[in-house]
Scaffold this motif. Sequence first.
Motif, short mmCIF file in Angstrom:
data_model
loop_
_atom_site.label_atom_id
_atom_site.label_comp_id
_atom_site.label_asym_id
_atom_site.label_seq_id
_atom_site.Cartn_x
_atom_site.Cartn_y
_atom_site.Cartn_z
N ILE A 392 1.07 -1.31 0.28
CA ILE A 392 0.27 -0.21 0.17
C ILE A 392 0.65 1.29 0.18
CG2 ILE A 392 -1.72 1.35 1.52
CD1 ILE A 392 -2.67 -1.74 2.55
N LEU A 393 1.25 2.02 -1.51
CA LEU A 393 2.03 3.22 -1.11
C LEU A 393 1.39 4.02 -0.62
CD1 LEU A 393 4.25 2.92 -4.67
CD2 LEU A 393 4.31 1.68 -2.15
N MET A 394 -0.26 4.85 -0.67
CA MET A 394 -1.72 5.39 -0.72
C MET A 394 -2.35 4.69 0.10
SD MET A 394 -2.67 8.74 -2.88
CE MET A 394 -3.29 8.21 -3.37
N GLU A 395 -3.16 5.56 0.80
CA GLU A 395 -4.48 4.92 1.92
C GLU A 395 -4.89 6.06 2.33
OE1 GLU A 395 -3.69 2.48 5.11
OE2 GLU A 395 -5.32 2.23 5.12
N HIS A 396 -5.91 6.17 1.63
CA HIS A 396 -7.31 7.70 2.14
C HIS A 396 -6.08 8.56 1.41
CE1 HIS A 396 -9.89 4.55 3.62
NE2 HIS A 396 -8.93 4.45 4.33
N GLY A 397 -5.86 9.02 0.38
CA GLY A 397 -4.95 10.26 -0.25
C GLY A 397 -3.97 10.68 0.29
N HIS A 398 -3.27 9.48 1.49
CA HIS A 398 -2.29 9.94 2.08
C HIS A 398 -0.51 9.09 2.07
CE1 HIS A 398 1.19 10.40 5.76
NE2 HIS A 398 0.58 11.63 5.46
N VAL A 399 0.11 9.50 1.48
CA VAL A 399 1.46 8.86 1.17
C VAL A 399 2.42 9.26 2.18
CG1 VAL A 399 3.06 8.69 -0.75
CG2 VAL A 399 0.73 8.87 -1.16
N GLU A 400 2.86 8.07 3.42
CA GLU A 400 3.95 8.27 3.50
C GLU A 400 5.28 9.11 3.26
OE1 GLU A 400 5.04 4.79 6.39
OE2 GLU A 400 6.45 5.38 6.61
N GLY A 401 5.53 10.23 4.17
CA GLY A 401 6.43 11.35 3.58
C GLY A 401 6.23 12.30 2.38
N GLU A 402 5.14 11.95 2.31
CA GLU A 402 5.17 13.05 1.39
C GLU A 402 5.20 14.66 1.30
OE1 GLU A 402 0.89 14.14 0.62
OE2 GLU A 402 0.46 12.74 1.79
N GLU A 403 4.75 14.88 2.78
CA GLU A 403 5.30 16.92 3.34
C GLU A 403 7.08 16.29 3.02
OE1 GLU A 403 4.29 14.17 5.01
OE2 GLU A 403 2.02 14.88 5.07
N GLU A 404 7.88 15.90 3.57
CA GLU A 404 9.15 16.44 3.29
C GLU A 404 9.51 15.97 1.95
OE1 GLU A 404 7.54 14.02 5.05
OE2 GLU A 404 8.75 13.79 7.33
N ILE A 405 9.14 15.80 0.42
CA ILE A 405 8.96 15.57 -0.10
C ILE A 405 9.00 16.77 -1.22
CG2 ILE A 405 8.64 14.50 -2.53
CD1 ILE A 405 8.37 11.74 -1.17
N ILE A 406 7.26 16.80 -0.57
CA ILE A 406 7.22 18.52 -1.04
C ILE A 406 8.02 19.67 -0.98
CG2 ILE A 406 4.87 20.39 -0.96
CD1 ILE A 406 4.51 17.65 -2.64
N ALA A 407 8.83 19.44 0.79
CA ALA A 407 9.84 20.67 0.74
C ALA A 407 10.99 20.85 -0.03
CB ALA A 407 9.49 20.36 2.88
N GLU A 408 11.26 19.31 0.21
CA GLU A 408 12.34 19.83 -0.86
C GLU A 408 12.58 20.14 -2.37
OE1 GLU A 408 14.68 16.22 -0.56
OE2 GLU A 408 14.41 15.86 1.36
N ALA A 409 10.90 19.45 -3.17
CA ALA A 409 10.83 19.99 -4.59
C ALA A 409 10.41 21.74 -4.61
CB ALA A 409 9.80 19.36 -4.93
N LYS A 410 10.27 22.28 -2.89
CA LYS A 410 10.21 23.51 -3.21
C LYS A 410 11.01 24.17 -3.23
CE LYS A 410 5.02 23.64 -1.59
NZ LYS A 410 4.66 24.13 -0.41
N ALA A 411 13.07 23.69 -2.07
CA ALA A 411 13.58 24.30 -1.64
C ALA A 411 14.40 24.32 -3.34
CB ALA A 411 13.96 23.90 -1.36
N LEU A 412 14.46 23.54 -3.94
CA LEU A 412 15.23 22.78 -5.14
C LEU A 412 14.20 23.99 -6.54
CD1 LEU A 412 17.30 21.44 -6.56
CD2 LEU A 412 15.60 19.72 -7.42
N ALA A 413 13.48 24.32 -6.27
CA ALA A 413 13.06 25.26 -7.10
C ALA A 413 13.31 26.06 -6.83
CB ALA A 413 11.60 24.99 -7.57
N GLU A 414 13.19 26.77 -5.70
CA GLU A 414 13.48 28.10 -5.13
C GLU A 414 14.82 28.08 -5.83
OE1 GLU A 414 12.92 31.52 -3.21
OE2 GLU A 414 11.06 30.34 -3.66
#
Length: 420
Positions: A392-414
Amino acid sequence: MSILIKEAYLDGQIVDLLIEGNLIKQIAEKIDAPEGCRILDGKDKAIIPAMVNTHTHAAMTIFRGYGEDLPLMTWLEDYIWPVEAKMTEDDVYVGAKLACLEMIKSGTSTFLDMYMNPLQTAKAAEEMGLRAMVSYTLFDQGNEKRAALDRKRSYEYMEQFKKFSSRINFCLGPHAIYTVSGEQLQFCHRFAQENNVKIHLHLSETKGEVDECIRQHGMSPVRYLHKLGVLSPHLILAHMIWLDEEELDLIAESGASVVHNPASNMKLASGYAFPYEGYKKRGVKVGLGTDGCSSSNNLDMFIAMKLASLLGKAWRYDSTAVKSNDIFASATSVGGDILGLNTGRIEEGALADLSLIDLSRPELVPMNNLCSNLVYSTSGACVDTFIVDGKILMEHGHVEGEEEIIAEAKALAERLIPKI
Ligand SMILES: [Zn+2]
Protein backbone atom coordinates in the motif's frame (compact mmCIF):
# COMPACT_ATOMS: atom_id res chain seq x y z
CA MET A 1 1.96 -10.08 3.92
CA SER A 2 -1.44 -10.45 2.30
CA ILE A 3 -4.14 -7.84 1.72
CA LEU A 4 -7.85 -8.54 1.37
CA ILE A 5 -10.07 -5.90 -0.23
CA LYS A 6 -13.66 -6.53 0.87
CA GLU A 7 -16.81 -5.75 -1.10
CA ALA A 8 -15.43 -3.49 -3.80
CA TYR A 9 -16.91 -2.80 -7.23
CA LEU A 10 -15.21 -4.57 -10.12
CA ASP A 11 -16.64 -4.95 -13.64
CA GLY A 12 -20.30 -4.66 -12.63
CA GLN A 13 -20.05 -6.84 -9.51
CA ILE A 14 -19.23 -6.50 -5.83
CA VAL A 15 -16.25 -8.74 -5.07
CA ASP A 16 -13.47 -9.53 -2.62
CA LEU A 17 -9.90 -9.43 -3.93
CA LEU A 18 -6.97 -11.13 -2.23
CA ILE A 19 -3.36 -10.05 -2.73
CA GLU A 20 -0.58 -12.38 -1.68
CA GLY A 21 3.02 -11.27 -2.02
CA ASN A 22 3.13 -9.07 -5.09
CA LEU A 23 0.36 -10.83 -7.02
CA ILE A 24 -3.43 -10.79 -7.26
CA LYS A 25 -4.13 -14.22 -5.83
CA GLN A 26 -7.91 -14.51 -5.97
CA ILE A 27 -11.03 -12.58 -6.99
CA ALA A 28 -14.35 -14.00 -5.77
CA GLU A 29 -17.74 -13.04 -4.37
CA LYS A 30 -16.56 -13.84 -0.86
CA ILE A 31 -13.06 -14.66 0.39
CA ASP A 32 -12.26 -15.58 4.00
CA ALA A 33 -9.40 -13.54 5.39
CA PRO A 34 -6.20 -15.56 5.83
CA GLU A 35 -4.48 -15.21 9.18
CA GLY A 36 -2.60 -11.96 9.73
CA CYS A 37 -4.07 -10.46 6.59
CA ARG A 38 -4.61 -6.70 6.26
CA ILE A 39 -8.26 -5.94 5.40
CA LEU A 40 -9.28 -2.91 3.32
CA ASP A 41 -12.90 -1.82 3.18
CA GLY A 42 -13.98 -1.64 -0.47
CA LYS A 43 -17.44 -0.16 0.10
CA ASP A 44 -18.16 2.74 -2.25
CA LYS A 45 -14.86 1.99 -3.98
CA ALA A 46 -14.04 0.53 -7.39
CA ILE A 47 -10.95 -1.52 -8.09
CA ILE A 48 -9.19 -0.41 -11.26
CA PRO A 49 -5.78 -1.30 -12.67
CA ALA A 50 -2.86 1.04 -12.03
CA MET A 51 -1.82 3.26 -14.92
CA VAL A 52 1.33 2.77 -17.00
CA ASN A 53 2.90 6.00 -18.27
CA THR A 54 4.96 4.90 -21.28
CA HIS A 55 6.75 8.17 -21.96
CA THR A 56 7.95 10.75 -19.48
CA HIS A 57 10.96 12.65 -18.16
CA ALA A 58 10.24 12.42 -14.43
CA ALA A 59 12.80 14.86 -13.05
CA MET A 60 11.45 17.62 -15.30
CA THR A 61 8.58 18.10 -12.83
CA ILE A 62 10.91 20.70 -11.32
CA PHE A 63 10.44 22.82 -14.50
CA ARG A 64 6.65 22.89 -14.14
CA GLY A 65 5.39 26.33 -15.19
CA TYR A 66 8.84 27.69 -16.10
CA GLY A 67 9.12 29.32 -19.53
CA GLU A 68 5.56 28.95 -20.76
CA ASP A 69 3.98 29.64 -24.16
CA LEU A 70 7.27 30.22 -26.00
CA PRO A 71 8.66 29.03 -29.33
CA LEU A 72 10.34 25.62 -28.83
CA MET A 73 13.94 26.75 -29.46
CA THR A 74 13.61 29.88 -27.28
CA TRP A 75 12.21 27.75 -24.50
CA LEU A 76 15.02 25.18 -24.75
CA GLU A 77 17.95 27.54 -25.33
CA ASP A 78 16.98 30.38 -22.98
CA TYR A 79 15.18 28.49 -20.22
CA ILE A 80 15.56 24.70 -19.96
CA TRP A 81 19.15 24.05 -21.08
CA PRO A 82 20.80 26.75 -18.88
CA VAL A 83 19.02 25.38 -15.80
CA GLU A 84 19.73 21.74 -16.72
CA ALA A 85 23.43 22.64 -16.99
CA LYS A 86 23.35 23.62 -13.29
CA MET A 87 21.49 20.51 -12.09
CA THR A 88 23.35 18.10 -9.84
CA GLU A 89 22.66 14.38 -9.50
CA ASP A 90 20.83 15.06 -6.28
CA ASP A 91 18.62 17.67 -8.00
CA VAL A 92 17.54 15.00 -10.50
CA TYR A 93 16.72 12.70 -7.57
CA VAL A 94 14.61 15.39 -5.85
CA GLY A 95 12.75 16.16 -9.10
CA ALA A 96 12.13 12.47 -9.76
CA LYS A 97 10.85 11.99 -6.20
CA LEU A 98 8.31 14.75 -6.72
CA ALA A 99 7.27 13.01 -9.96
CA CYS A 100 6.89 9.67 -8.15
CA LEU A 101 4.73 11.29 -5.49
CA GLU A 102 2.49 12.82 -8.14
CA MET A 103 2.24 9.46 -9.91
CA ILE A 104 1.27 7.64 -6.72
CA LYS A 105 -1.37 10.28 -5.94
CA SER A 106 -2.88 9.86 -9.40
CA GLY A 107 -2.75 6.06 -9.64
CA THR A 108 0.29 5.44 -11.87
CA SER A 109 2.39 2.44 -10.86
CA THR A 110 4.86 2.29 -13.73
CA PHE A 111 6.70 4.72 -15.97
CA LEU A 112 9.11 4.68 -18.86
CA ASP A 113 11.64 7.46 -18.37
CA MET A 114 14.34 9.30 -20.31
CA TYR A 115 16.60 11.84 -18.62
CA MET A 116 20.16 12.50 -17.52
CA ASN A 117 21.45 10.72 -14.38
CA PRO A 118 19.20 7.68 -14.81
CA LEU A 119 20.45 6.08 -11.58
CA GLN A 120 18.89 8.95 -9.62
CA THR A 121 15.49 8.46 -11.24
CA ALA A 122 15.77 4.71 -10.65
CA LYS A 123 16.68 5.31 -7.00
CA ALA A 124 13.67 7.62 -6.53
CA ALA A 125 11.28 5.06 -8.08
CA GLU A 126 12.81 2.24 -6.04
CA GLU A 127 12.42 4.12 -2.77
CA MET A 128 8.88 5.25 -3.56
CA GLY A 129 7.76 1.70 -4.38
CA LEU A 130 7.01 2.29 -8.07
CA ARG A 131 8.01 0.37 -11.18
CA ALA A 132 10.18 2.15 -13.70
CA MET A 133 11.96 1.38 -16.91
CA VAL A 134 14.70 3.99 -17.03
CA SER A 135 16.66 4.82 -20.18
CA TYR A 136 20.29 5.66 -20.46
CA THR A 137 20.04 8.67 -22.79
CA LEU A 138 22.36 8.59 -25.81
CA PHE A 139 22.88 12.13 -27.16
CA ASP A 140 26.00 12.66 -29.29
CA GLN A 141 24.97 15.32 -31.85
CA GLY A 142 27.55 13.98 -34.27
CA ASN A 143 30.44 14.13 -31.77
CA GLU A 144 32.27 10.78 -32.15
CA LYS A 145 34.00 11.09 -28.76
CA ARG A 146 30.66 11.49 -27.01
CA ALA A 147 29.19 8.67 -29.12
CA ALA A 148 31.97 6.32 -28.00
CA LEU A 149 31.43 7.37 -24.39
CA ASP A 150 27.69 6.69 -24.72
CA ARG A 151 28.39 3.18 -26.04
CA LYS A 152 30.73 2.46 -23.12
CA ARG A 153 28.29 3.90 -20.60
CA SER A 154 25.42 1.81 -21.99
CA TYR A 155 27.22 -1.30 -20.71
CA GLU A 156 28.26 0.33 -17.44
CA TYR A 157 24.75 1.55 -16.62
CA MET A 158 23.22 -1.81 -17.49
CA GLU A 159 25.53 -3.36 -14.89
CA GLN A 160 24.77 -0.69 -12.30
CA PHE A 161 21.02 -1.21 -12.68
CA LYS A 162 21.43 -4.77 -11.42
CA LYS A 163 21.61 -3.47 -7.85
CA PHE A 164 17.93 -2.46 -8.00
CA SER A 165 14.92 -4.67 -7.32
CA SER A 166 12.90 -6.35 -10.08
CA ARG A 167 10.62 -3.27 -10.15
CA ILE A 168 13.37 -1.24 -11.82
CA ASN A 169 14.48 -2.04 -15.37
CA PHE A 170 17.10 -0.62 -17.68
CA CYS A 171 16.75 0.35 -21.32
CA LEU A 172 18.56 2.46 -23.91
CA GLY A 173 17.23 5.89 -24.82
CA PRO A 174 18.76 7.29 -28.00
CA HIS A 175 17.19 10.75 -27.78
CA ALA A 176 16.12 11.30 -31.42
CA ILE A 177 17.29 10.81 -35.00
CA TYR A 178 18.52 14.43 -35.15
CA THR A 179 20.71 14.08 -32.03
CA VAL A 180 21.99 10.51 -32.51
CA SER A 181 23.74 9.16 -35.63
CA GLY A 182 22.55 6.24 -37.76
CA GLU A 183 25.57 4.15 -36.65
CA GLN A 184 24.70 4.81 -33.03
CA LEU A 185 21.10 3.69 -33.64
CA GLN A 186 22.51 0.49 -35.15
CA PHE A 187 24.63 0.05 -32.01
CA CYS A 188 21.47 0.43 -29.89
CA HIS A 189 19.72 -2.17 -32.04
CA ARG A 190 22.53 -4.71 -31.59
CA PHE A 191 22.78 -3.92 -27.87
CA ALA A 192 19.01 -4.41 -27.42
CA GLN A 193 19.09 -7.74 -29.22
CA GLU A 194 22.13 -9.04 -27.33
CA ASN A 195 20.89 -7.96 -23.92
CA ASN A 196 17.13 -8.16 -24.44
CA VAL A 197 16.40 -4.57 -23.45
CA LYS A 198 14.05 -1.98 -24.95
CA ILE A 199 15.00 1.10 -26.96
CA HIS A 200 13.13 4.28 -26.10
CA LEU A 201 13.25 6.90 -28.88
CA HIS A 202 11.43 10.12 -29.79
CA LEU A 203 10.32 9.84 -33.44
CA SER A 204 8.24 11.71 -36.02
CA GLU A 205 7.27 14.31 -33.44
CA THR A 206 7.29 17.45 -35.59
CA LYS A 207 7.00 18.33 -39.25
CA GLY A 208 10.41 20.01 -38.96
CA GLU A 209 11.97 16.69 -37.93
CA VAL A 210 10.48 14.94 -40.96
CA ASP A 211 11.58 17.71 -43.37
CA GLU A 212 15.12 17.66 -41.96
CA CYS A 213 15.28 13.85 -42.21
CA ILE A 214 14.21 14.01 -45.87
CA ARG A 215 16.80 16.74 -46.52
CA GLN A 216 19.62 14.79 -44.83
CA HIS A 217 18.78 11.19 -45.65
CA GLY A 218 16.43 11.49 -48.62
CA MET A 219 13.60 9.78 -46.79
CA SER A 220 11.14 10.14 -43.89
CA PRO A 221 12.03 9.01 -40.31
CA VAL A 222 10.36 5.56 -40.28
CA ARG A 223 11.81 4.73 -43.73
CA TYR A 224 15.21 5.91 -42.44
CA LEU A 225 15.03 3.50 -39.47
CA HIS A 226 13.88 0.75 -41.83
CA LYS A 227 16.87 1.39 -44.11
CA LEU A 228 19.22 1.32 -41.10
CA GLY A 229 17.73 -2.08 -40.24
CA VAL A 230 16.79 -1.05 -36.71
CA LEU A 231 13.00 -1.39 -36.74
CA SER A 232 12.20 -4.17 -34.27
CA PRO A 233 9.95 -5.20 -31.36
CA HIS A 234 12.58 -3.70 -29.03
CA LEU A 235 11.58 -0.17 -30.09
CA ILE A 236 9.21 2.01 -28.08
CA LEU A 237 8.59 5.12 -30.17
CA ALA A 238 7.26 8.26 -28.52
CA HIS A 239 5.05 10.76 -30.42
CA MET A 240 4.78 9.21 -33.94
CA ILE A 241 2.44 11.83 -35.36
CA TRP A 242 3.94 12.69 -38.73
CA LEU A 243 3.87 9.56 -40.87
CA ASP A 244 2.05 8.13 -43.88
CA GLU A 245 0.18 4.86 -44.47
CA GLU A 246 3.23 3.03 -45.81
CA GLU A 247 5.17 3.98 -42.67
CA LEU A 248 2.31 2.72 -40.50
CA ASP A 249 2.63 -0.61 -42.34
CA LEU A 250 6.39 -0.69 -41.68
CA ILE A 251 5.80 -0.11 -37.96
CA ALA A 252 3.17 -2.86 -37.85
CA GLU A 253 5.45 -5.35 -39.65
CA SER A 254 8.35 -4.57 -37.31
CA GLY A 255 6.48 -5.20 -34.04
CA ALA A 256 7.61 -1.83 -32.63
CA SER A 257 5.33 -0.08 -30.12
CA VAL A 258 4.26 3.56 -30.16
CA VAL A 259 3.29 6.04 -27.45
CA HIS A 260 0.79 8.88 -27.76
CA ASN A 261 1.50 12.07 -25.78
CA PRO A 262 -1.49 14.32 -26.43
CA ALA A 263 -0.82 17.11 -23.90
CA SER A 264 2.77 17.63 -25.04
CA ASN A 265 1.87 17.50 -28.74
CA MET A 266 -0.79 20.16 -28.31
CA LYS A 267 1.13 22.41 -25.93
CA LEU A 268 4.31 22.43 -28.03
CA ALA A 269 2.17 22.66 -31.18
CA SER A 270 4.06 19.65 -32.57
CA GLY A 271 1.00 18.31 -34.33
CA TYR A 272 -2.31 16.74 -33.47
CA ALA A 273 -3.12 14.02 -36.00
CA PHE A 274 -1.86 11.00 -34.06
CA PRO A 275 -3.20 8.07 -36.14
CA TYR A 276 -4.57 6.05 -33.20
CA GLU A 277 -7.10 4.18 -35.32
CA GLY A 278 -4.52 3.50 -38.03
CA TYR A 279 -2.23 1.82 -35.51
CA LYS A 280 -5.09 -0.05 -33.86
CA LYS A 281 -6.32 -1.40 -37.20
CA ARG A 282 -2.84 -2.79 -37.88
CA GLY A 283 -2.45 -4.36 -34.42
CA VAL A 284 0.31 -1.96 -33.30
CA LYS A 285 0.51 -1.62 -29.51
CA VAL A 286 -0.28 2.00 -28.61
CA GLY A 287 0.61 3.21 -25.13
CA LEU A 288 -0.16 6.54 -23.51
CA GLY A 289 2.29 9.00 -21.98
CA THR A 290 2.25 12.37 -20.32
CA ASP A 291 5.74 13.37 -21.53
CA GLY A 292 7.66 15.57 -19.08
CA CYS A 293 5.99 18.17 -16.87
CA SER A 294 7.73 20.95 -18.74
CA SER A 295 5.56 20.16 -21.77
CA SER A 296 2.42 18.67 -20.21
CA ASN A 297 2.53 20.27 -16.74
CA ASN A 298 1.29 17.20 -14.88
CA LEU A 299 1.71 13.42 -14.82
CA ASP A 300 -1.99 12.64 -14.51
CA MET A 301 -2.82 9.73 -16.81
CA PHE A 302 -6.57 10.26 -16.35
CA ILE A 303 -6.22 13.68 -17.95
CA ALA A 304 -3.98 12.19 -20.66
CA MET A 305 -6.73 9.66 -21.46
CA LYS A 306 -9.32 12.39 -21.83
CA LEU A 307 -7.08 14.55 -24.02
CA ALA A 308 -6.16 11.60 -26.25
CA SER A 309 -9.75 10.57 -26.76
CA LEU A 310 -11.09 14.07 -27.43
CA LEU A 311 -8.20 15.03 -29.69
CA GLY A 312 -8.46 11.78 -31.64
CA LYS A 313 -12.14 12.42 -32.32
CA ALA A 314 -11.71 16.12 -33.14
CA TRP A 315 -9.13 15.97 -35.92
CA ARG A 316 -10.88 13.01 -37.60
CA TYR A 317 -14.34 14.60 -37.30
CA ASP A 318 -15.37 11.19 -35.96
CA SER A 319 -16.99 10.88 -32.53
CA THR A 320 -16.60 7.07 -32.65
CA ALA A 321 -12.77 7.26 -32.81
CA VAL A 322 -10.48 6.59 -29.79
CA LYS A 323 -13.20 5.04 -27.66
CA SER A 324 -12.96 5.29 -23.87
CA ASN A 325 -12.35 1.58 -23.38
CA ASP A 326 -9.59 1.58 -26.02
CA ILE A 327 -7.73 4.51 -24.49
CA PHE A 328 -8.21 3.04 -21.00
CA ALA A 329 -6.48 -0.13 -22.25
CA SER A 330 -3.67 1.99 -23.76
CA ALA A 331 -3.14 3.61 -20.35
CA THR A 332 -3.11 0.30 -18.46
CA SER A 333 -2.75 -3.24 -19.89
CA VAL A 334 -1.28 -2.26 -23.27
CA GLY A 335 1.29 -0.10 -21.46
CA GLY A 336 2.17 -3.16 -19.37
CA ASP A 337 2.49 -5.27 -22.53
CA ILE A 338 4.77 -2.67 -24.15
CA LEU A 339 7.12 -2.82 -21.16
CA GLY A 340 6.84 -6.62 -20.91
CA LEU A 341 5.13 -6.53 -17.50
CA ASN A 342 1.99 -8.34 -16.36
CA THR A 343 0.58 -5.13 -14.91
CA GLY A 344 -2.32 -2.82 -15.79
CA ARG A 345 -4.94 -5.56 -15.44
CA ILE A 346 -7.10 -6.90 -12.61
CA GLU A 347 -6.80 -10.66 -12.99
CA GLU A 348 -5.71 -13.54 -10.81
CA GLY A 349 -1.96 -14.00 -11.33
CA ALA A 350 -1.33 -10.42 -12.46
CA LEU A 351 0.97 -8.09 -10.53
CA ALA A 352 -0.88 -6.47 -7.63
CA ASP A 353 -0.82 -2.91 -8.99
CA LEU A 354 -4.21 -1.30 -8.47
CA SER A 355 -6.21 1.70 -7.33
CA LEU A 356 -9.26 1.93 -5.15
CA ILE A 357 -11.35 4.71 -6.62
CA ASP A 358 -13.67 6.78 -4.47
CA LEU A 359 -17.10 6.30 -6.04
CA SER A 360 -18.73 8.91 -3.83
CA ARG A 361 -17.02 11.79 -5.63
CA PRO A 362 -19.66 13.91 -7.41
CA GLU A 363 -18.02 13.64 -10.84
CA LEU A 364 -18.29 9.83 -10.62
CA VAL A 365 -22.06 9.90 -9.92
CA PRO A 366 -24.09 8.36 -11.45
CA MET A 367 -22.08 5.37 -12.55
CA ASN A 368 -23.88 4.57 -15.78
CA ASN A 369 -20.54 3.66 -17.27
CA LEU A 370 -17.43 3.50 -15.05
CA CYS A 371 -14.93 3.46 -17.90
CA SER A 372 -16.47 6.57 -19.45
CA ASN A 373 -16.46 8.29 -16.03
CA LEU A 374 -12.76 7.47 -15.60
CA VAL A 375 -11.79 8.74 -19.04
CA TYR A 376 -14.11 11.72 -19.49
CA SER A 377 -15.30 12.86 -16.04
CA THR A 378 -12.66 12.55 -13.40
CA SER A 379 -8.93 13.04 -12.80
CA GLY A 380 -6.23 11.25 -10.83
CA ALA A 381 -7.67 12.88 -7.70
CA CYS A 382 -10.30 10.10 -7.60
CA VAL A 383 -7.66 7.61 -6.37
CA ASP A 384 -8.26 6.95 -2.67
CA THR A 385 -5.91 4.05 -1.99
CA PHE A 386 -3.07 2.82 -4.19
CA ILE A 387 -1.23 -0.50 -4.18
CA VAL A 388 1.90 -1.39 -6.16
CA ASP A 389 3.66 -4.76 -6.05
CA GLY A 390 1.37 -5.83 -3.22
CA LYS A 391 2.30 -2.84 -1.02
CA ILE A 392 0.00 0.00 0.00
CA LEU A 393 1.72 3.20 -1.21
CA MET A 394 -1.22 5.51 -0.44
CA GLU A 395 -4.14 5.07 1.91
CA HIS A 396 -7.08 7.49 1.90
CA GLY A 397 -5.07 10.04 -0.06
CA HIS A 398 -2.00 10.06 2.17
CA VAL A 399 1.50 8.96 1.14
CA GLU A 400 4.09 8.41 3.84
CA GLY A 401 6.76 11.11 3.74
CA GLU A 402 4.91 13.31 1.24
CA GLU A 403 5.41 16.50 3.28
CA GLU A 404 9.22 16.14 3.13
CA ILE A 405 9.17 15.45 -0.62
CA ILE A 406 7.10 18.57 -1.28
CA ALA A 407 9.33 20.70 0.97
CA GLU A 408 12.51 19.48 -0.75
CA ALA A 409 11.08 20.08 -4.22
CA LYS A 410 10.02 23.61 -3.28
CA ALA A 411 13.49 24.35 -1.91
CA LEU A 412 15.13 22.96 -5.06
CA ALA A 413 12.95 25.08 -7.36
CA GLU A 414 13.67 28.13 -5.23
CA ARG A 415 17.41 27.54 -5.68
CA LEU A 416 17.43 26.36 -9.32
CA ILE A 417 14.77 28.22 -11.26
CA PRO A 418 15.46 31.89 -12.05
CA LYS A 419 12.69 34.31 -11.11
CA ILE A 420 10.88 35.51 -14.20
ZN1 LIG B 1 9.67 13.30 -24.45
